[in-house]
Motif scaffolding. Structure first.
Motif, PDB file in Angstrom:
ATOM      1  N   LEU A 165       0.823  -1.211   0.000  1.00 55.31           N
ATOM      2  CA  LEU A 165       0.000   0.000   0.000  1.00 55.31           C
ATOM      3  C   LEU A 165       0.859   1.264   0.000  1.00 55.31           C
ATOM      4  N   ASN A 166       1.951   1.234   0.764  1.00 54.15           N
ATOM      5  CA  ASN A 166       2.817   2.410   0.827  1.00 54.15           C
ATOM      6  C   ASN A 166       3.576   2.634  -0.476  1.00 54.15           C
ATOM      7  N   GLU A 167       3.985   1.558  -1.129  1.00 54.87           N
ATOM      8  CA  GLU A 167       4.638   1.714  -2.428  1.00 54.87           C
ATOM      9  C   GLU A 167       3.672   2.294  -3.454  1.00 54.87           C
ATOM     10  N   TRP A 168       2.442   1.796  -3.446  1.00 52.95           N
ATOM     11  CA  TRP A 168       1.445   2.307  -4.380  1.00 52.95           C
ATOM     12  C   TRP A 168       1.077   3.757  -4.067  1.00 52.95           C
ATOM     13  N   ASN A 169       1.068   4.095  -2.767  1.00 60.10           N
ATOM     14  CA  ASN A 169       0.744   5.468  -2.403  1.00 60.10           C
ATOM     15  C   ASN A 169       1.831   6.422  -2.884  1.00 60.10           C
ATOM     16  N   LYS A 170       3.072   6.012  -2.789  1.00 56.48           N
ATOM     17  CA  LYS A 170       4.164   6.838  -3.315  1.00 56.48           C
ATOM     18  C   LYS A 170       3.995   7.041  -4.816  1.00 56.48           C
ATOM     19  N   ASN A 171       3.624   5.974  -5.512  1.00 56.94           N
ATOM     20  CA  ASN A 171       3.413   6.059  -6.956  1.00 56.94           C
ATOM     21  C   ASN A 171       2.250   6.988  -7.277  1.00 56.94           C
ATOM     22  N   TYR A 172       1.157   6.877  -6.499  1.00 61.82           N
ATOM     23  CA  TYR A 172      -0.003   7.748  -6.703  1.00 61.82           C
ATOM     24  C   TYR A 172       0.374   9.212  -6.480  1.00 61.82           C
ATOM     25  N   LEU A 173       1.090   9.500  -5.401  1.00 64.93           N
ATOM     26  CA  LEU A 173       1.479  10.874  -5.101  1.00 64.93           C
ATOM     27  C   LEU A 173       2.342  11.459  -6.208  1.00 64.93           C
ATOM     28  N   TYR A 174       3.155  10.622  -6.825  1.00 59.27           N
ATOM     29  CA  TYR A 174       3.966  11.085  -7.952  1.00 59.27           C
ATOM     30  C   TYR A 174       3.072  11.464  -9.140  1.00 59.27           C
ATOM     31  N   HIS A 175       2.118  10.594  -9.479  1.00 60.53           N
ATOM     32  CA  HIS A 175       1.275  10.854 -10.644  1.00 60.53           C
ATOM     33  C   HIS A 175       0.320  12.030 -10.415  1.00 60.53           C
ATOM     34  N   ILE A 176      -0.244  12.156  -9.217  1.00 60.66           N
ATOM     35  CA  ILE A 176      -1.124  13.287  -8.958  1.00 60.66           C
ATOM     36  C   ILE A 176      -0.316  14.581  -8.915  1.00 60.66           C
ATOM     37  N   SER A 177       0.939  14.507  -8.479  1.00 63.87           N
ATOM     38  CA  SER A 177       1.799  15.696  -8.473  1.00 63.87           C
ATOM     39  C   SER A 177       2.103  16.150  -9.898  1.00 63.87           C
ATOM     40  N   ARG A 178       2.387  15.193 -10.784  1.00 67.73           N
ATOM     41  CA  ARG A 178       2.603  15.539 -12.202  1.00 67.73           C
ATOM     42  C   ARG A 178       1.376  16.217 -12.790  1.00 67.73           C
ATOM     43  N   TYR A 179       0.217  15.664 -12.499  1.00 67.71           N
ATOM     44  CA  TYR A 179      -1.044  16.209 -13.004  1.00 67.71           C
ATOM     45  C   TYR A 179      -1.244  17.642 -12.518  1.00 67.71           C
ATOM     46  N   GLU A 180      -1.026  17.874 -11.237  1.00 72.98           N
ATOM     47  CA  GLU A 180      -1.205  19.209 -10.662  1.00 72.98           C
ATOM     48  C   GLU A 180      -0.198  20.201 -11.235  1.00 72.98           C
ATOM     49  N   LEU A 181       1.045  19.772 -11.374  1.00 77.83           N
ATOM     50  CA  LEU A 181       2.083  20.666 -11.873  1.00 77.83           C
ATOM     51  C   LEU A 181       1.797  21.110 -13.305  1.00 77.83           C
ATOM     52  N   MET A 182       1.271  20.206 -14.116  1.00 80.22           N
ATOM     53  CA  MET A 182       0.939  20.579 -15.496  1.00 80.22           C
ATOM     54  C   MET A 182      -0.243  21.537 -15.550  1.00 80.22           C
ATOM     55  N   LEU A 183      -1.153  21.442 -14.577  1.00 79.41           N
ATOM     56  CA  LEU A 183      -2.253  22.406 -14.500  1.00 79.41           C
ATOM     57  C   LEU A 183      -1.738  23.768 -14.057  1.00 79.41           C
ATOM     58  N   GLU A 184      -0.800  23.753 -13.136  1.00 79.19           N
ATOM     59  CA  GLU A 184      -0.237  25.001 -12.615  1.00 79.19           C
ATOM     60  C   GLU A 184       0.647  25.700 -13.642  1.00 79.19           C
ATOM     61  N   ASP A 185       1.370  24.913 -14.413  1.00 77.61           N
ATOM     62  CA  ASP A 185       2.286  25.465 -15.421  1.00 77.61           C
ATOM     63  C   ASP A 185       2.180  24.630 -16.694  1.00 77.61           C
ATOM     64  N   PRO A 186       1.282  25.030 -17.627  1.00 76.86           N
ATOM     65  CA  PRO A 186       1.062  24.263 -18.863  1.00 76.86           C
ATOM     66  C   PRO A 186       2.326  23.996 -19.672  1.00 76.86           C
ATOM     67  N   SER A 187       3.356  24.829 -19.506  1.00 78.09           N
ATOM     68  CA  SER A 187       4.585  24.617 -20.272  1.00 78.09           C
ATOM     69  C   SER A 187       5.253  23.300 -19.900  1.00 78.09           C
ATOM     70  N   LEU A 188       4.955  22.797 -18.701  1.00 84.12           N
ATOM     71  CA  LEU A 188       5.552  21.532 -18.273  1.00 84.12           C
ATOM     72  C   LEU A 188       4.979  20.339 -19.034  1.00 84.12           C
ATOM     73  N   SER A 189       3.879  20.561 -19.765  1.00 82.94           N
ATOM     74  CA  SER A 189       3.300  19.496 -20.583  1.00 82.94           C
ATOM     75  C   SER A 189       4.110  19.241 -21.840  1.00 82.94           C
ATOM     76  N   ASP A 190       4.973  20.171 -22.181  1.00 86.07           N
ATOM     77  CA  ASP A 190       5.831  20.028 -23.348  1.00 86.07           C
ATOM     78  C   ASP A 190       6.839  18.900 -23.091  1.00 86.07           C
ATOM     79  N   PRO A 191       6.907  17.909 -23.976  1.00 88.97           N
ATOM     80  CA  PRO A 191       7.862  16.804 -23.788  1.00 88.97           C
ATOM     81  C   PRO A 191       9.283  17.275 -23.545  1.00 88.97           C
ATOM     82  N   ALA A 192       9.625  18.439 -24.090  1.00 88.48           N
ATOM     83  CA  ALA A 192      10.975  18.972 -23.901  1.00 88.48           C
ATOM     84  C   ALA A 192      11.258  19.289 -22.437  1.00 88.48           C
ATOM     85  N   ASN A 193      10.197  19.492 -21.662  1.00 94.89           N
ATOM     86  CA  ASN A 193      10.355  19.814 -20.245  1.00 94.89           C
ATOM     87  C   ASN A 193      10.069  18.608 -19.350  1.00 94.89           C
TER      88      ASN A 193
END
Length: 279
Positions: A165-193
């Motif tokens: 459960l803790n390993e999966w939670n770490k993985n979830y926190l990573y993916h939700i963080s990526r999602y939030e960061l791209m909403l906060e800064d759309p430029s991060l959606s660019d593959p170059a970044n």
């Protein structure tokens, strides 16, 4: 975690607020049962579910689908012994032999209502959804649902589940963080970044995990998993919106059926009707 369905529409489900009844009269005494129940009649027997008021989006969506006949003729297309039964794909009404159903979700999804006090004990009614890597907000497939069968666990197995459960939670926190960061800064959606995005996501996820602390399975919940059973590795990652109150023998009988390589029963399990009622 193995994906519960093969695809999920990105169409959003409309949001509304429902305030659950406290279940108490003005004098503080318990009122009569005001819960909503659904009896699912299948080609292999009937079982009854009680829906939770604490998950109003899923409750009302399920009631609507049951009342409008959406489930009549659909299959329980995915059945796994000691795990769960899954149905609700509208495409499965075709009942074509050898087809691996599970892609249909009604064309929409329901926002997650994951509550810490609701867990995947035997008989839990849970959502079906894709994994966190492609569904970081953990939205549920519109029409699909699962009923947990599970099995009983030992303390040693539950200790290992905590690690999982803790390993999966770490993985979830990573993916939700990526999602939030791209909403906060759309430029991060660019593959170059991509490298920058991943680094920021790892940093944010690590900070959140440290703040939350490790996941543990409480003594009370351990007792239920040891004596009743369930699927503890799904806790905290799926919406639990009801529970089985009658017909456990029917669900168990279905889980014991022979299945093909896609986990579809070789003898179709068909939903004949669904009845919504209150006591």
């Amino acid at each position: 975690m193995k994906r519960l369905i093969r695809s999920l529409s990105a169409v959003a489900f409309s949001v509304f607020i429902a305030i659950p009844d406290s279940g108490l009269a003005a004098d503080g005494k318990t009122t009569e049962d005001d819960n909503t129940y659904v009896t699912v009649s299948t080609s292999h027997g009937d079982f009854t579910l009680m829906l939770y008021d604490e998950t109003p989006l899923h409750r009302d969506n399920f009631i609507r689908l049951c009342n409008d006949g959406t489930y009549e003729g659909v299959l329980f297309h995915r059945v796994i012994k000691d795990f769960l039964i899954q149905g609700g794909d509208p495409k499965s009404k075709e009942q074509q032999a050898g087809v691996a159903y599970g892609d249909g979700d009604g064309g929409y999804c329901v926002y997650s209502e994951i509550l810490p006090e609701k867990f995947c004990k035997q008989g839990a009614l849970i959502d079906a959804k894709l994994g966190d890597d492609v569904n970081p907000t953990r939205m549920s497939a519109g029409t699909q649902f699962c009923v947990v069968q599970g099995r009983k666990f030992t303390d040693e197995e539950l200790d290992k589940t905590e690690v999982r459960l803790n390993e999966w939670n770490k993985n979830y926190l990573y993916h939700i963080s990526r999602y939030e960061l791209m909403l906060e800064d759309p430029s991060l959606s660019d593959p170059a970044n991509g490298d920058t995005l991943n680094a920021k996501a790892r940093e944010r996820a690590a900070s959140r995990y440290a703040e939350q602390g490790a996941i543990t399975i409480s003594p009370e919940r351990r007792t239920i998993y040891k004596t009743v059973g369930g699927t503890p590795h799904l806790d905290g990652s799926v919406t639990v919106f009801g529970e089985l109150v009658d017909g456990q023998d029917v669900v168990e009988k279905i889980t014991l059926m022979a299945t093909d390589d896609a986990d579809r029963p070789k003898e179709d399990v068909i939903i004949l009707s669904t009845k919504v009622w209150k006591k």
